[in-house]
Design a protein around this motif. Structure first.
Motif, short mmCIF file in Angstrom:
data_model
loop_
_atom_site.label_atom_id
_atom_site.label_comp_id
_atom_site.label_asym_id
_atom_site.label_seq_id
_atom_site.Cartn_x
_atom_site.Cartn_y
_atom_site.Cartn_z
N VAL A 56 0.83 -1.21 0.00
CA VAL A 56 0.00 0.00 0.00
C VAL A 56 0.87 1.26 0.00
CG1 VAL A 56 -1.51 1.39 1.47
CG2 VAL A 56 -2.07 -1.00 1.01
N LEU A 57 1.85 1.31 0.89
CA LEU A 57 2.67 2.52 1.03
C LEU A 57 3.58 2.76 -0.17
CD1 LEU A 57 3.65 2.34 4.82
CD2 LEU A 57 1.84 3.69 3.74
N SER A 58 3.95 1.72 -0.87
CA SER A 58 4.89 1.88 -1.99
C SER A 58 4.20 1.97 -3.36
CB SER A 58 5.88 0.71 -2.02
OG SER A 58 5.21 -0.52 -2.24
N GLU A 59 2.97 1.43 -3.46
CA GLU A 59 2.36 1.32 -4.78
C GLU A 59 1.01 2.02 -4.93
OE1 GLU A 59 2.01 -2.77 -5.92
OE2 GLU A 59 4.04 -3.29 -5.25
N MET A 60 0.36 2.37 -3.81
CA MET A 60 -1.02 2.86 -3.92
C MET A 60 -1.21 4.23 -3.28
SD MET A 60 -2.91 -0.76 -2.95
CE MET A 60 -4.56 -0.26 -3.47
N ALA A 82 10.09 -2.94 14.22
CA ALA A 82 10.34 -3.34 12.84
C ALA A 82 10.19 -2.17 11.86
CB ALA A 82 9.38 -4.46 12.44
N GLY A 83 9.83 -1.00 12.37
CA GLY A 83 9.65 0.17 11.51
C GLY A 83 8.35 0.16 10.73
N MET A 84 7.39 -0.67 11.18
CA MET A 84 6.10 -0.76 10.49
C MET A 84 4.99 -0.03 11.24
SD MET A 84 7.22 -2.24 7.92
CE MET A 84 5.68 -2.21 7.03
N LEU A 85 5.36 0.74 12.23
CA LEU A 85 4.42 1.55 13.00
C LEU A 85 5.22 2.66 13.65
CD1 LEU A 85 1.40 1.64 13.92
CD2 LEU A 85 2.10 0.38 15.97
N GLY A 86 4.60 3.81 13.81
CA GLY A 86 5.30 4.94 14.42
C GLY A 86 5.63 6.00 13.38
N ASP A 87 6.80 6.60 13.48
CA ASP A 87 7.20 7.67 12.57
C ASP A 87 7.84 7.12 11.29
OD1 ASP A 87 6.37 9.60 14.42
OD2 ASP A 87 8.31 9.59 15.44
N ASN A 88 7.48 7.74 10.16
CA ASN A 88 8.08 7.41 8.87
C ASN A 88 8.09 5.90 8.62
OD1 ASN A 88 9.39 7.90 6.42
ND2 ASN A 88 11.43 7.90 7.36
N ILE A 89 6.90 5.31 8.58
CA ILE A 89 6.75 3.87 8.45
C ILE A 89 7.38 3.35 7.15
CG2 ILE A 89 5.09 1.99 8.23
CD1 ILE A 89 3.18 3.70 9.96
N ASN A 90 8.29 2.41 7.29
CA ASN A 90 8.98 1.79 6.15
C ASN A 90 9.58 2.84 5.22
OD1 ASN A 90 9.72 -0.78 5.12
ND2 ASN A 90 8.23 -0.59 3.46
N GLU A 91 10.00 3.97 5.82
CA GLU A 91 10.63 5.08 5.09
C GLU A 91 9.71 5.64 4.00
OE1 GLU A 91 14.43 3.76 3.74
OE2 GLU A 91 15.26 3.61 5.77
N SER A 92 8.40 5.65 4.29
CA SER A 92 7.42 6.13 3.31
C SER A 92 7.05 7.59 3.50
CB SER A 92 6.15 5.29 3.40
OG SER A 92 5.53 5.49 4.67
N GLY A 93 7.40 8.14 4.68
CA GLY A 93 6.97 9.49 5.00
C GLY A 93 5.65 9.53 5.75
N PHE A 94 4.99 8.39 5.83
CA PHE A 94 3.71 8.30 6.55
C PHE A 94 3.95 7.82 7.98
CE2 PHE A 94 0.14 5.44 7.83
CZ PHE A 94 -0.81 6.44 8.05
N SER A 95 3.29 8.49 8.94
CA SER A 95 3.44 8.13 10.36
C SER A 95 2.09 7.78 10.95
CB SER A 95 4.06 9.29 11.14
OG SER A 95 5.35 9.61 10.64
N PHE A 96 2.09 6.79 11.85
CA PHE A 96 0.83 6.38 12.49
C PHE A 96 1.12 5.76 13.85
CE2 PHE A 96 -2.93 3.58 13.03
CZ PHE A 96 -3.95 4.53 12.81
N GLN A 97 0.36 6.18 14.86
CA GLN A 97 0.51 5.67 16.22
C GLN A 97 -0.76 4.94 16.64
OE1 GLN A 97 3.34 6.09 17.89
NE2 GLN A 97 4.34 7.60 16.56
N ILE A 98 -0.62 3.88 17.43
CA ILE A 98 -1.77 3.13 17.94
C ILE A 98 -1.70 3.03 19.45
CG2 ILE A 98 -2.95 0.89 17.99
CD1 ILE A 98 -2.18 0.45 15.13
#
Length: 242
Positions: free
Chosen positions: A9-13, A120-136
């Motif tokens: 999703v973060l890389s292609e959509m 694993a870098g899949m949650l929090g700041d700059n997820i998977n170096e996409s620029g998108f951040s999300f906290q739960i």
């Protein structure tokens, strides 16, 4: 869980493409109302606000039900992944999981999954170096049955007495802290990663034209084989019991 759906999703959509794919899948809410999931996501995404929230309704308080607990304890990562995808789609950077107070093991496993996803870098700041951040964040319910209703759940999240709000307005425009909020049930969210990985056309091969996908059924009482089963939508109760 390799978070493959989230990576895709973060890389292609784009956010709009994600919502369109959920719409095309025909996924309907698994919490009881059966509202089209993609349509709800679209409502929240179109609402302008400086802050939006994704809320997972895990207050499974109906007597005899345990499908959401099974998902949270068996695959908590699917909920983390789905909420993050939802956040990306609607423009939210924060989410809450409201977990039934008696579900101590579910809460432990969800919290553990959050920590692992952060590491694993899949949650929090700059997820998977996409620029998108999300906290739960997780929130433990206080044992009130009515908090399974989404507006009562939001009231409880805000620290108030868990009582349903008069609607409209709906949570999609005026939810948590009076901000647009997407509220989805645990089982609904668990469908999102496979839809994103495999596509809406694949998902529509399961179930019926009007109700695609699978459903979890809790079988209890005077039957030979009690337990939890996952079957395609359209199955009859007689088939399940037999």
């Amino acid at each position: 869980n390799g978070f493959e759906a989230l990576k895709k999703v973060l890389s292609e959509m784009s956010p709009a493409q994600v919502i369109d794919e959920v719409k095309k899948s025909g996924l309907c809410g698994r919490g009881g109302a059966g509202f089209p999931t993609g349509l709800k996501w679209d409502f929240v995404s179109r609402t302008k606000s400086d802050q939006k929230y994704v809320i997972c309704n895990a207050d499974e308080s109906e007597p005899g039900t345990f499908k959401d607990r099974t998902i949270m304890e068996g695959d908590p990562y699917s909920i983390i992944e789905a909420m993050t995808i939802a956040g990306y789609a609607i423009g939210a950077d924060e989410g809450y999981i409201y977990i039934r107070g008696e579900y101590k093991r579910s809460q432990e496993r969800i919290n553990n999954a959050i920590e692992q996803a952060m590491a694993a870098g899949m949650l929090g700041d700059n997820i998977n170096e996409s620029g998108f951040s999300f906290q739960i964040h997780t929130h433990s319910g206080a044992g009130a049955y009515i908090c399974g209703e989404e507006t009562a759940l939001i009231e409880s999240l805000e620290g108030k007495r868990g009582e349903p709000r008069t609607r409209p307005p709906y949570p999609t425009t005026n939810g948590l802290d009076n901000k647009p909020s997407l509220v989805n049930n645990v089982e609904t969210l668990a469908n999102i990663p496979p839809i994103m990985r495999n596509g809406s056309s694949w998902y529509r091969q399961l179930g019926t034209p009007s109700s695609p996908g699978t459903k979890l059924f809790a079988i209890l009482g005077n039957v030979n084989s009690p337990g939890l089963v996952e079957l395609q939508m359209g199955v009859t109760l007689r088939e399940i019991i037999n």
